[in-house]
Design a protein around this motif. Sequence first.
Motif, PDB file in Angstrom:
ATOM      1  N   ASP A  14       0.871  -1.182   0.000  1.00 44.12           N
ATOM      2  CA  ASP A  14       0.000   0.000   0.000  1.00 44.12           C
ATOM      3  C   ASP A  14       0.903   1.225   0.000  1.00 44.12           C
ATOM      4  OD1 ASP A  14      -1.892   2.020   0.508  1.00 44.12           O
ATOM      5  OD2 ASP A  14      -3.175   0.583   1.578  1.00 44.12           O
ATOM      6  N   ASP A  15       0.575   2.184  -0.836  1.00 44.03           N
ATOM      7  CA  ASP A  15       1.445   3.362  -0.906  1.00 44.03           C
ATOM      8  C   ASP A  15       1.167   4.350   0.218  1.00 44.03           C
ATOM      9  OD1 ASP A  15      -1.036   3.811  -2.128  1.00 44.03           O
ATOM     10  OD2 ASP A  15      -0.266   5.645  -3.058  1.00 44.03           O
ATOM     11  N   ASN A  16       0.049   4.143   0.905  1.00 42.72           N
ATOM     12  CA  ASN A  16      -0.299   5.069   1.971  1.00 42.72           C
ATOM     13  C   ASN A  16       0.308   4.610   3.296  1.00 42.72           C
ATOM     14  OD1 ASN A  16      -1.897   6.212   4.185  1.00 42.72           O
ATOM     15  ND2 ASN A  16      -3.020   7.186   2.493  1.00 42.72           N
ATOM     16  N   ALA A  18       0.010   5.563   6.431  1.00 42.68           N
ATOM     17  CA  ALA A  18      -0.871   5.350   7.576  1.00 42.68           C
ATOM     18  C   ALA A  18      -1.623   4.022   7.450  1.00 42.68           C
ATOM     19  CB  ALA A  18      -1.867   6.505   7.662  1.00 42.68           C
ATOM     20  N   ASP A  19      -2.125   3.762   6.256  1.00 48.37           N
ATOM     21  CA  ASP A  19      -2.854   2.506   6.035  1.00 48.37           C
ATOM     22  C   ASP A  19      -1.951   1.303   6.265  1.00 48.37           C
ATOM     23  OD1 ASP A  19      -4.971   4.025   5.456  1.00 48.37           O
ATOM     24  OD2 ASP A  19      -5.047   3.604   3.307  1.00 48.37           O
ATOM     25  N   ILE A  22      -1.500   0.596   9.903  1.00 47.65           N
ATOM     26  CA  ILE A  22      -2.651  -0.063  10.539  1.00 47.65           C
ATOM     27  C   ILE A  22      -2.690  -1.556  10.195  1.00 47.65           C
ATOM     28  CG2 ILE A  22      -5.174  -0.118  10.672  1.00 47.65           C
ATOM     29  CD1 ILE A  22      -5.116   2.909  10.050  1.00 47.65           C
ATOM     30  N   ASP A  58      -3.046  -3.111  -2.470  1.00 44.59           N
ATOM     31  CA  ASP A  58      -3.855  -1.938  -2.800  1.00 44.59           C
ATOM     32  C   ASP A  58      -4.003  -1.894  -4.323  1.00 44.59           C
ATOM     33  OD1 ASP A  58      -5.275   0.363  -2.560  1.00 44.59           O
ATOM     34  OD2 ASP A  58      -3.545   1.668  -2.236  1.00 44.59           O
ATOM     35  N   LEU A  60      -4.677   1.070  -6.374  1.00 44.58           N
ATOM     36  CA  LEU A  60      -3.992   2.215  -6.969  1.00 44.58           C
ATOM     37  C   LEU A  60      -2.694   2.477  -6.238  1.00 44.58           C
ATOM     38  CD1 LEU A  60      -6.719   4.860  -7.796  1.00 44.58           C
ATOM     39  CD2 LEU A  60      -5.553   3.245  -9.301  1.00 44.58           C
ATOM     40  N   LYS A 110     -11.685  -0.413   3.043  1.00 50.33           N
ATOM     41  CA  LYS A 110     -11.366   0.423   4.205  1.00 50.33           C
ATOM     42  C   LYS A 110     -12.676   1.034   4.718  1.00 50.33           C
ATOM     43  CE  LYS A 110      -7.019   1.306   1.958  1.00 50.33           C
ATOM     44  NZ  LYS A 110      -6.097   2.237   1.335  1.00 50.33           N
ATOM     45  N   PRO A 111     -12.830   1.342   5.970  1.00 46.69           N
ATOM     46  CA  PRO A 111     -11.833   1.105   7.015  1.00 46.69           C
ATOM     47  C   PRO A 111     -11.671  -0.389   7.329  1.00 46.69           C
ATOM     48  CG  PRO A 111     -13.889   1.865   7.970  1.00 46.69           C
ATOM     49  CD  PRO A 111     -14.062   1.956   6.488  1.00 46.69           C
TER      50      PRO A 111
ATOM     51  N   HIS B  34      -1.297  15.157   0.248  1.00 49.08           N
ATOM     52  CA  HIS B  34      -2.298  14.716  -0.729  1.00 49.08           C
ATOM     53  C   HIS B  34      -3.235  15.866  -1.092  1.00 49.08           C
ATOM     54  CE1 HIS B  34      -1.018  10.679  -1.002  1.00 49.08           C
ATOM     55  NE2 HIS B  34      -1.294  10.351   0.264  1.00 49.08           N
ATOM     56  N   ARG B  51      -7.036  11.276  -9.339  1.00 47.98           N
ATOM     57  CA  ARG B  51      -7.540   9.957  -8.924  1.00 47.98           C
ATOM     58  C   ARG B  51      -6.636   9.330  -7.870  1.00 47.98           C
ATOM     59  NH1 ARG B  51      -7.578   4.406 -12.485  1.00 47.98           N
ATOM     60  NH2 ARG B  51      -8.975   3.233 -11.104  1.00 47.98           N
ATOM     61  N   HIS B  55      -7.576   8.855  -4.012  1.00 49.11           N
ATOM     62  CA  HIS B  55      -7.706   7.449  -3.578  1.00 49.11           C
ATOM     63  C   HIS B  55      -6.942   7.235  -2.276  1.00 49.11           C
ATOM     64  CE1 HIS B  55      -7.756   3.051  -3.843  1.00 49.11           C
ATOM     65  NE2 HIS B  55      -6.456   3.099  -3.578  1.00 49.11           N
ATOM     66  N   SER B  56      -5.718   7.732  -2.247  1.00 52.18           N
ATOM     67  CA  SER B  56      -4.869   7.527  -1.091  1.00 52.18           C
ATOM     68  C   SER B  56      -5.447   8.218   0.148  1.00 52.18           C
ATOM     69  CB  SER B  56      -3.465   8.071  -1.406  1.00 52.18           C
ATOM     70  OG  SER B  56      -2.525   7.497  -0.556  1.00 52.18           O
ATOM     71  N   LEU B  57      -5.877   9.469  -0.033  1.00 48.61           N
ATOM     72  CA  LEU B  57      -6.440  10.232   1.095  1.00 48.61           C
ATOM     73  C   LEU B  57      -7.752   9.589   1.559  1.00 48.61           C
ATOM     74  CD1 LEU B  57      -6.186  12.640   2.963  1.00 48.61           C
ATOM     75  CD2 LEU B  57      -7.323  14.055   1.226  1.00 48.61           C
ATOM     76  N   GLY B  59      -8.522   6.411   1.517  1.00 47.11           N
ATOM     77  CA  GLY B  59      -8.223   5.206   2.293  1.00 47.11           C
ATOM     78  C   GLY B  59      -7.848   5.535   3.724  1.00 47.11           C
ATOM     79  N   SER B  60      -6.876   6.379   3.869  1.00 47.35           N
ATOM     80  CA  SER B  60      -6.377   6.634   5.226  1.00 47.35           C
ATOM     81  C   SER B  60      -7.429   7.365   6.059  1.00 47.35           C
ATOM     82  CB  SER B  60      -5.052   7.398   5.191  1.00 47.35           C
ATOM     83  OG  SER B  60      -5.144   8.503   4.320  1.00 47.35           O
ATOM     84  N   GLY B  62     -10.689   7.108   5.791  1.00 48.18           N
ATOM     85  CA  GLY B  62     -11.680   6.102   6.158  1.00 48.18           C
ATOM     86  C   GLY B  62     -11.187   5.278   7.337  1.00 48.18           C
ATOM     87  N   PHE B  78     -13.355   9.298  -8.302  1.00 52.70           N
ATOM     88  CA  PHE B  78     -14.155   8.829  -9.435  1.00 52.70           C
ATOM     89  C   PHE B  78     -14.142   9.821 -10.585  1.00 52.70           C
ATOM     90  CE2 PHE B  78     -17.013   5.228  -7.690  1.00 52.70           C
ATOM     91  CZ  PHE B  78     -15.906   4.683  -7.061  1.00 52.70           C
ATOM     92  N   ARG B  81     -10.999   9.161 -12.222  1.00 50.63           N
ATOM     93  CA  ARG B  81     -11.079   7.901 -12.957  1.00 50.63           C
ATOM     94  C   ARG B  81     -11.836   8.083 -14.269  1.00 50.63           C
ATOM     95  NH1 ARG B  81     -14.993   3.662 -10.532  1.00 50.63           N
ATOM     96  NH2 ARG B  81     -16.420   4.873 -11.839  1.00 50.63           N
TER      97      ARG B  81
END
Lengths: 568, 113
Positions: A14-16, A18-19, A22, A58, A60, A110-111, B34, B51, B55-57, B59-60, B62, B78, B81
Amino acid sequence: MIDESGPVKVLIADDNDADRMILNAIVQKQGHLVVMARDGAEAVDKFESERPHIVLLDVLMPKMDGYEAARRIKEIAGEELVPIIFLTSIKDVHALAECLDAGGDDFMSKPYNRVILEAKLKAFNRMRGMHATLQHQRDQIAIHNEHLVHEQEVAKAVFDNVAHLGCLNAKNIKYLLSPLAVFNGDVLLATRKPSGGMYVLLGDFTGHGLPAAIGAMPMAEIFYGMAIKGFSMRDILREINQKLKNILPVSVFCCACMVDMDFRKNMIKVWLGGLPDCFLYRAESKEFISIGSRNLPLGVLDNDFFKDDMQIFEMTANDRLYIWSDGIHEACNVNQEMYGEERLVEVFRQAEKADDLFDSIKNSVTEFIGNTERSDDITMVEVKMVEEEYLKDTALIFPSSKSDGPTDWAVSYELRDDTLKTCNPLPLLLHIIMEVPGLHPFSGEVYTILAELYSNALEHGVINLKSEMKSTPLGFAKYYSERSRLLRELKNGFVRFHLSHKPSVDGGNLIIRVEDSGPGFGYDKFDNPEKSLNAYCGRGIALIQELCKSLQFVGAGNIVEVDFEWKQ
Amino acid sequence: MTHVDIEMLTELKELMEDEFKNLLQTYLDDSEKHVIQIQSAINAGDANDVRGSAHSLKGSSGNLGATQLAEFCRQLEFMGRDNELSAAQSTYDTMLEEYQIVKKIISGELMKS
């Protein structure tokens, strides 16, 4: 093998940051090992170097997206099951389809939910274990199967050397036999006899596979070995029977039919034990008779109790004999109905041309079972009565002879009552004569001469039967029953062989003198062989005259002497 | 609608233990980056970058319980995308407003722990 109870190595891509933190925390809390990657390319590299068991990807990511990474990971994993769980929202239907295409096994959005992720990791780990077990077992089966096939191939190769097709390619034979028939227990053997005739033997061993094939080896060896030495059908059958009885377990035996075809006398002798009835088809009248089994199969009884009664039939040119295993009768159609004898009889009734009969039977059965693959299990042979000349392509080939041996010798051999009743002296005499170096190529002729002289001495001399009896089919049968009776009651009979051989520069002269205890006969008529050539009874003598340099009758006609001159 | 699901945050705290502070700091650093990336991608008309960053923002955010922020990010993702950025700026503005609130809450949490 995979130990699914041990720690599982999980790759998290995952590139994030924080994710990733976790996920790392969740997976480690569950006691698994974690490998981490920040993008797709790194994920593929880490997969190659660390070989994790399960991958969380992930979708993307920079450099290489999750789909491409998944494809590459699956490719590297090969046959090993490496579950890939995509970290994506399950609401995005397009993305889901693409994940599946790329080889994804599951999704997680997620979450992150600890409980769900834990359940997924457990389930996939169990699946990995099952997959590995399955593959291990598949590999084992493949190895065993390969082994089995190899064993069968070797067995088949050995069998083919021992039980070669003999003269099954002869022009008067048509047959059906699966290439792997030996493993369904069916054996088909055929050979020419030194005297010019032919033996055909169809055997059906109980059981399948290697156990069924085992008995076929000695059977074939005895059949071919004894036939070339000139042994009678009775001797061959008894030898096979005793051999099978000795070596096979009680539950394994061989239903069989053996036929002795005499192309000169246009007659056949049939021995049938345990197989379905054979059919004898008359080409001229389009009638057929069925010949039933009168004996137990081979390998059941000891030779003391073994019945070697032959059924003798006259057969004119173009008549055919059909022998089969129960494969035809028991061939089943899709409704599990058996083909049965009635349908077979019907084919014979409908037959228009004798030449088409074999194919008609084959087609009828194939059509009935409706599946050509299964017709492989059918074993059947058609033997046609022909002129001996027609079969010269398949005449018996004798092994080459030794370079030195006795060339100048004489021997006398007298057979008395008990011997005359039960024994066939010809193989022994032929064996002695064939010790002469260079004479082997003539063993067919020599055997024919010995056989004709012996049967004349025995039948027309010792027991004094009149060969004119044989000129009608009825008389034919009567002749052979009289022959048995007179032999049983024989007293003070004898046949004396006096054999002598003198070498010449490039061959030699074999003198055969045969004397019998009979009253002799008017031999004058043979001064003119042309006259007797057409007579049923005169055939043997005419043949000997053709083969020998000279033939003379001595005394009252109960002594005959021939000079067989041969050149290399 | 709450801006950050406190219950989720509490659970995360239990899970991460000592790493919790680190996680919050990482989130704040990442999200800042981001947010800036999304704006410059919109300016440049680079749908793909919109996109990726959104997407990254998403995820974290959420994961930290910032459900509303994650939803605005999803809309931006989206748009990227589908290569349809006409409404992107106005969505971005709404997202930015929400982001500022979330940032305040998370920062507060960071101070607390």
